[in-house]
Design a protein around this motif. Structure first.
Motif, PDB file in Angstrom:
ATOM      1  N   VAL A   1      40.008  -9.403   8.025  1.00 53.81           N
ATOM      2  CA  VAL A   1      39.956  -8.549   9.216  1.00 53.81           C
ATOM      3  C   VAL A   1      38.602  -7.854   9.321  1.00 53.81           C
ATOM      4  CG1 VAL A   1      40.915  -6.466  10.257  1.00 53.81           C
ATOM      5  CG2 VAL A   1      42.450  -8.203   9.340  1.00 53.81           C
ATOM      6  N   ALA A   2      38.106  -7.324   8.193  1.00 51.65           N
ATOM      7  CA  ALA A   2      36.834  -6.600   8.208  1.00 51.65           C
ATOM      8  C   ALA A   2      35.676  -7.509   8.589  1.00 51.65           C
ATOM      9  CB  ALA A   2      36.581  -5.981   6.833  1.00 51.65           C
ATOM     10  N   VAL A   3      35.645  -8.717   8.034  1.00 51.59           N
ATOM     11  CA  VAL A   3      34.545  -9.639   8.320  1.00 51.59           C
ATOM     12  C   VAL A   3      34.532 -10.039   9.792  1.00 51.59           C
ATOM     13  CG1 VAL A   3      33.693 -11.976   7.889  1.00 51.59           C
ATOM     14  CG2 VAL A   3      34.326 -10.513   5.968  1.00 51.59           C
ATOM     15  N   VAL A   4      35.690 -10.367  10.336  1.00 48.25           N
ATOM     16  CA  VAL A   4      35.742 -10.814  11.735  1.00 48.25           C
ATOM     17  C   VAL A   4      35.348  -9.678  12.688  1.00 48.25           C
ATOM     18  CG1 VAL A   4      37.224 -11.699  13.562  1.00 48.25           C
ATOM     19  CG2 VAL A   4      37.463 -12.585  11.243  1.00 48.25           C
ATOM     20  N   ILE A   5      35.912  -8.482  12.461  1.00 42.93           N
ATOM     21  CA  ILE A   5      35.555  -7.358  13.340  1.00 42.93           C
ATOM     22  C   ILE A   5      34.085  -6.997  13.178  1.00 42.93           C
ATOM     23  CG2 ILE A   5      35.959  -4.912  13.823  1.00 42.93           C
ATOM     24  CD1 ILE A   5      38.855  -5.298  13.049  1.00 42.93           C
ATOM     25  N   GLY A   6      33.601  -6.991  11.941  1.00 50.55           N
ATOM     26  CA  GLY A   6      32.205  -6.641  11.696  1.00 50.55           C
ATOM     27  C   GLY A   6      31.246  -7.610  12.354  1.00 50.55           C
ATOM     28  N   ILE A   7      31.501  -8.913  12.217  1.00 50.29           N
ATOM     29  CA  ILE A   7      30.626  -9.914  12.844  1.00 50.29           C
ATOM     30  C   ILE A   7      30.675  -9.783  14.368  1.00 50.29           C
ATOM     31  CG2 ILE A   7      30.331 -12.385  13.257  1.00 50.29           C
ATOM     32  CD1 ILE A   7      31.199 -12.872  10.386  1.00 50.29           C
ATOM     33  N   GLY A   8      31.870  -9.578  14.909  1.00 48.59           N
ATOM     34  CA  GLY A   8      31.987  -9.409  16.355  1.00 48.59           C
ATOM     35  C   GLY A   8      31.237  -8.184  16.858  1.00 48.59           C
ATOM     36  N   ALA A   9      31.347  -7.076  16.123  1.00 45.87           N
ATOM     37  CA  ALA A   9      30.671  -5.845  16.539  1.00 45.87           C
ATOM     38  C   ALA A   9      29.155  -5.986  16.468  1.00 45.87           C
ATOM     39  CB  ALA A   9      31.131  -4.683  15.650  1.00 45.87           C
ATOM     40  N   MET A  10      28.677  -6.658  15.439  1.00 41.16           N
ATOM     41  CA  MET A  10      27.229  -6.841  15.317  1.00 41.16           C
ATOM     42  C   MET A  10      26.695  -7.809  16.366  1.00 41.16           C
ATOM     43  SD  MET A  10      26.498  -6.794  11.178  1.00 41.16           S
ATOM     44  CE  MET A  10      27.785  -7.976  10.764  1.00 41.16           C
ATOM     45  N   ALA A  11      27.461  -8.855  16.645  1.00 43.12           N
ATOM     46  CA  ALA A  11      26.988  -9.867  17.594  1.00 43.12           C
ATOM     47  C   ALA A  11      27.093  -9.404  19.044  1.00 43.12           C
ATOM     48  CB  ALA A  11      27.781 -11.157  17.403  1.00 43.12           C
ATOM     49  N   ILE A  12      28.186  -8.729  19.387  1.00 40.37           N
ATOM     50  CA  ILE A  12      28.430  -8.358  20.786  1.00 40.37           C
ATOM     51  C   ILE A  12      27.874  -6.979  21.126  1.00 40.37           C
ATOM     52  CG2 ILE A  12      30.228  -7.947  22.513  1.00 40.37           C
ATOM     53  CD1 ILE A  12      31.978  -9.953  20.997  1.00 40.37           C
ATOM     54  N   LEU A  13      28.123  -6.002  20.246  1.00 43.80           N
ATOM     55  CA  LEU A  13      27.705  -4.627  20.526  1.00 43.80           C
ATOM     56  C   LEU A  13      26.372  -4.261  19.882  1.00 43.80           C
ATOM     57  CD1 LEU A  13      31.150  -2.811  20.081  1.00 43.80           C
ATOM     58  CD2 LEU A  13      30.077  -3.592  22.201  1.00 43.80           C
ATOM     59  N   GLY A  14      25.872  -5.115  19.010  1.00 42.11           N
ATOM     60  CA  GLY A  14      24.592  -4.825  18.361  1.00 42.11           C
ATOM     61  C   GLY A  14      24.677  -3.727  17.324  1.00 42.11           C
ATOM     62  N   VAL A  15      25.852  -3.530  16.736  1.00 43.53           N
ATOM     63  CA  VAL A  15      26.008  -2.492  15.705  1.00 43.53           C
ATOM     64  C   VAL A  15      25.254  -2.922  14.454  1.00 43.53           C
ATOM     65  CG1 VAL A  15      27.669  -1.250  14.280  1.00 43.53           C
ATOM     66  CG2 VAL A  15      28.246  -1.842  16.637  1.00 43.53           C
ATOM     67  N   PRO A  16      24.447  -2.049  13.866  1.00 41.06           N
ATOM     68  CA  PRO A  16      23.678  -2.436  12.678  1.00 41.06           C
ATOM     69  C   PRO A  16      24.537  -2.444  11.419  1.00 41.06           C
ATOM     70  CG  PRO A  16      23.268  -0.132  13.199  1.00 41.06           C
ATOM     71  CD  PRO A  16      24.157  -0.671  14.305  1.00 41.06           C
ATOM     72  N   LEU A  17      24.028  -3.068  10.375  1.00 41.87           N
ATOM     73  CA  LEU A  17      24.647  -3.036   9.049  1.00 41.87           C
ATOM     74  C   LEU A  17      23.554  -2.618   8.079  1.00 41.87           C
ATOM     75  CD1 LEU A  17      27.148  -3.523   7.319  1.00 41.87           C
ATOM     76  CD2 LEU A  17      26.473  -5.918   7.127  1.00 41.87           C
ATOM     77  N   VAL A  18      23.415  -1.309   7.905  1.00 44.11           N
ATOM     78  CA  VAL A  18      22.293  -0.751   7.159  1.00 44.11           C
ATOM     79  C   VAL A  18      22.453  -0.951   5.655  1.00 44.11           C
ATOM     80  CG1 VAL A  18      20.986   1.363   6.699  1.00 44.11           C
ATOM     81  CG2 VAL A  18      21.927   0.950   8.987  1.00 44.11           C
ATOM     82  N   HIS A  19      23.634  -0.670   5.140  1.00 46.73           N
ATOM     83  CA  HIS A  19      23.889  -0.785   3.705  1.00 46.73           C
ATOM     84  C   HIS A  19      25.115  -1.684   3.488  1.00 46.73           C
ATOM     85  CE1 HIS A  19      21.020   2.445   3.146  1.00 46.73           C
ATOM     86  NE2 HIS A  19      21.742   3.264   3.888  1.00 46.73           N
ATOM     87  N   PRO A  20      24.948  -2.997   3.519  1.00 43.97           N
ATOM     88  CA  PRO A  20      26.105  -3.896   3.387  1.00 43.97           C
ATOM     89  C   PRO A  20      26.863  -3.719   2.072  1.00 43.97           C
ATOM     90  CG  PRO A  20      24.028  -5.115   3.214  1.00 43.97           C
ATOM     91  CD  PRO A  20      23.686  -3.747   3.695  1.00 43.97           C
ATOM     92  N   GLY A  21      26.152  -3.363   1.003  1.00 37.68           N
ATOM     93  CA  GLY A  21      26.812  -3.165  -0.282  1.00 37.68           C
ATOM     94  C   GLY A  21      27.821  -2.027  -0.238  1.00 37.68           C
ATOM     95  N   TRP A  22      27.432  -0.912   0.362  1.00 42.88           N
ATOM     96  CA  TRP A  22      28.341   0.226   0.481  1.00 42.88           C
ATOM     97  C   TRP A  22      29.531  -0.138   1.364  1.00 42.88           C
ATOM     98  CZ3 TRP A  22      28.777   4.202  -2.520  1.00 42.88           C
ATOM     99  CH2 TRP A  22      27.676   4.734  -3.172  1.00 42.88           C
ATOM    100  N   ALA A  23      29.276  -0.834   2.463  1.00 44.25           N
ATOM    101  CA  ALA A  23      30.380  -1.222   3.350  1.00 44.25           C
ATOM    102  C   ALA A  23      31.379  -2.104   2.605  1.00 44.25           C
ATOM    103  CB  ALA A  23      29.828  -1.958   4.576  1.00 44.25           C
ATOM    104  N   PHE A  24      30.876  -3.070   1.836  1.00 43.14           N
ATOM    105  CA  PHE A  24      31.751  -3.966   1.089  1.00 43.14           C
ATOM    106  C   PHE A  24      32.564  -3.203   0.043  1.00 43.14           C
ATOM    107  CE2 PHE A  24      32.422  -6.649  -2.680  1.00 43.14           C
ATOM    108  CZ  PHE A  24      33.209  -7.646  -2.127  1.00 43.14           C
ATOM    109  N   VAL A  25      31.913  -2.300  -0.672  1.00 47.24           N
ATOM    110  CA  VAL A  25      32.600  -1.536  -1.726  1.00 47.24           C
ATOM    111  C   VAL A  25      33.748  -0.721  -1.146  1.00 47.24           C
ATOM    112  CG1 VAL A  25      32.346   0.413  -3.323  1.00 47.24           C
ATOM    113  CG2 VAL A  25      30.692  -1.451  -3.360  1.00 47.24           C
ATOM    114  N   PHE A  26      33.507  -0.039  -0.036  1.00 54.25           N
ATOM    115  CA  PHE A  26      34.552   0.814   0.526  1.00 54.25           C
ATOM    116  C   PHE A  26      35.649  -0.001   1.209  1.00 54.25           C
ATOM    117  CE2 PHE A  26      31.547   4.298  -0.113  1.00 54.25           C
ATOM    118  CZ  PHE A  26      32.403   5.290  -0.548  1.00 54.25           C
TER     119      PHE A  26
END
Length: 268
Positions: free
Chosen positions: A132-157
């Motif tokens: 769920v996280a990967v699909v929503i995250g990819i969609g948000a980055m591709a469509i809305l242009g949301v950045p992913l500044v610290h992918p390691g922290w996002a993955f950990v949480f």
């Protein structure tokens, strides 16, 4: 010559039953993948509709929050809320369905220790949460242009949140004896804690009493940590969030492990 007798209950496959643990984990993953339209697509559609409604209703009229556009601020909260709800639902529905259906014995009878049962059940929760996280995250980055500044922290949480909520779902399902009780936990405990955790707002906007409540709410630190991973901004230190969520996860898993070890409300 009389063959040597093997004592009943002695594990004859080493310290860890790898095959049994893998089999249980595979069952838990296939259980939700077989109905992916409900378990995966349903939550994804709900998350997409939430973002669409907020975009139409608020859009650019809402000012920046914590120095970032509101829609960017909103995405990590919705993503995390969807992840933790799915992780909780995966373990809780699996156990409560087996208890009510009377086939929980099929899981308890194989030579699996409490730790192996715990890992097997949590594997499904983590897999569902990550998908769920990967699909929503990819969609948000591709469509809305949301950045992913610290992918390691996002993955950990996301991982910690999935494990924590998977364990919490196991606690609720082991304690509950019917579906009504399980629904009550979801509606009156999980949902309020998720909504009162900074999903749609910075907790700085809350009254002091609610801010204090949020700082005792592990859900807040999970959402705040994922938001830091995506946007690089947060209401609290990600290190503090890591410590709080990590401690809460250890406490939850310890209780689940103990209940599985003694068969609490499972073997009766």
């Amino acid at each position: 010559m009389t063959p040597n007798k093997v004592d009943m209950g002695v594990r004859r496959f080493g310290a860890v039953n790898w095959l049994g643990t893998w089999t249980l984990a595979r069952r838990e993953v296939l259980r939700f993948m077989n109905v992916w339209s409900q378990t995966i697509m349903g939550p994804l559609v709900n998350a997409g509709l939430l973002l669409l409604v907020f975009t139409i209703a608020i859009g650019s009229r809402r000012g920046d929050v914590m120095g970032v556009p509101y829609m960017d601020f909103l995405v990590p909260g919705i993503l995390t809320m969807t992840v933790i709800q799915n992780a909780f639902a995966n373990t809780s529905s699996s156990i409560i369905s087996a208890k009510v259906g009377g086939n929980i014995v099929d899981t308890l009878m194989p030579p699996l220790s409490a730790g192996e049962l715990l890992i097997g059940y949590l594997s499904g929760a983590v897999a569902r949460g990550l998908i769920v996280a990967v699909v929503i995250g990819i969609g948000a980055m591709a469509i809305l242009g949301v950045p992913l500044v610290h992918p390691g922290w996002a993955f950990v949480f996301v991982m910690l949140g999935s494990v924590f909520m998977g364990g919490l779902g196991m606690i609720a399902a082991v304690y509950a004896v019917k579906f009504d009780q399980m629904s009550a936990v979801t509606n009156f405990v999980v949902a309020p804690l998720a909504f009162l955790s900074g999903t749609f707002y910075s907790i700085e906007a809350l009254p002091p009493a609610l801010q204090t409540f949020c700082h005792w709410n592990p859900f807040f630190y999970i959402i705040d940590g994922v938001r830091f991973g995506f946007l690089g901004v947060s209401d609290s230190s990600p290190w503090l969030g890591l410590a709080v969520v990590g401690l809460a996860t250890v406490l939850v898993l310890t209780l689940v492990w103990y209940w599985l070890r003694i068969g609490y409300r499972l073997k009766a």
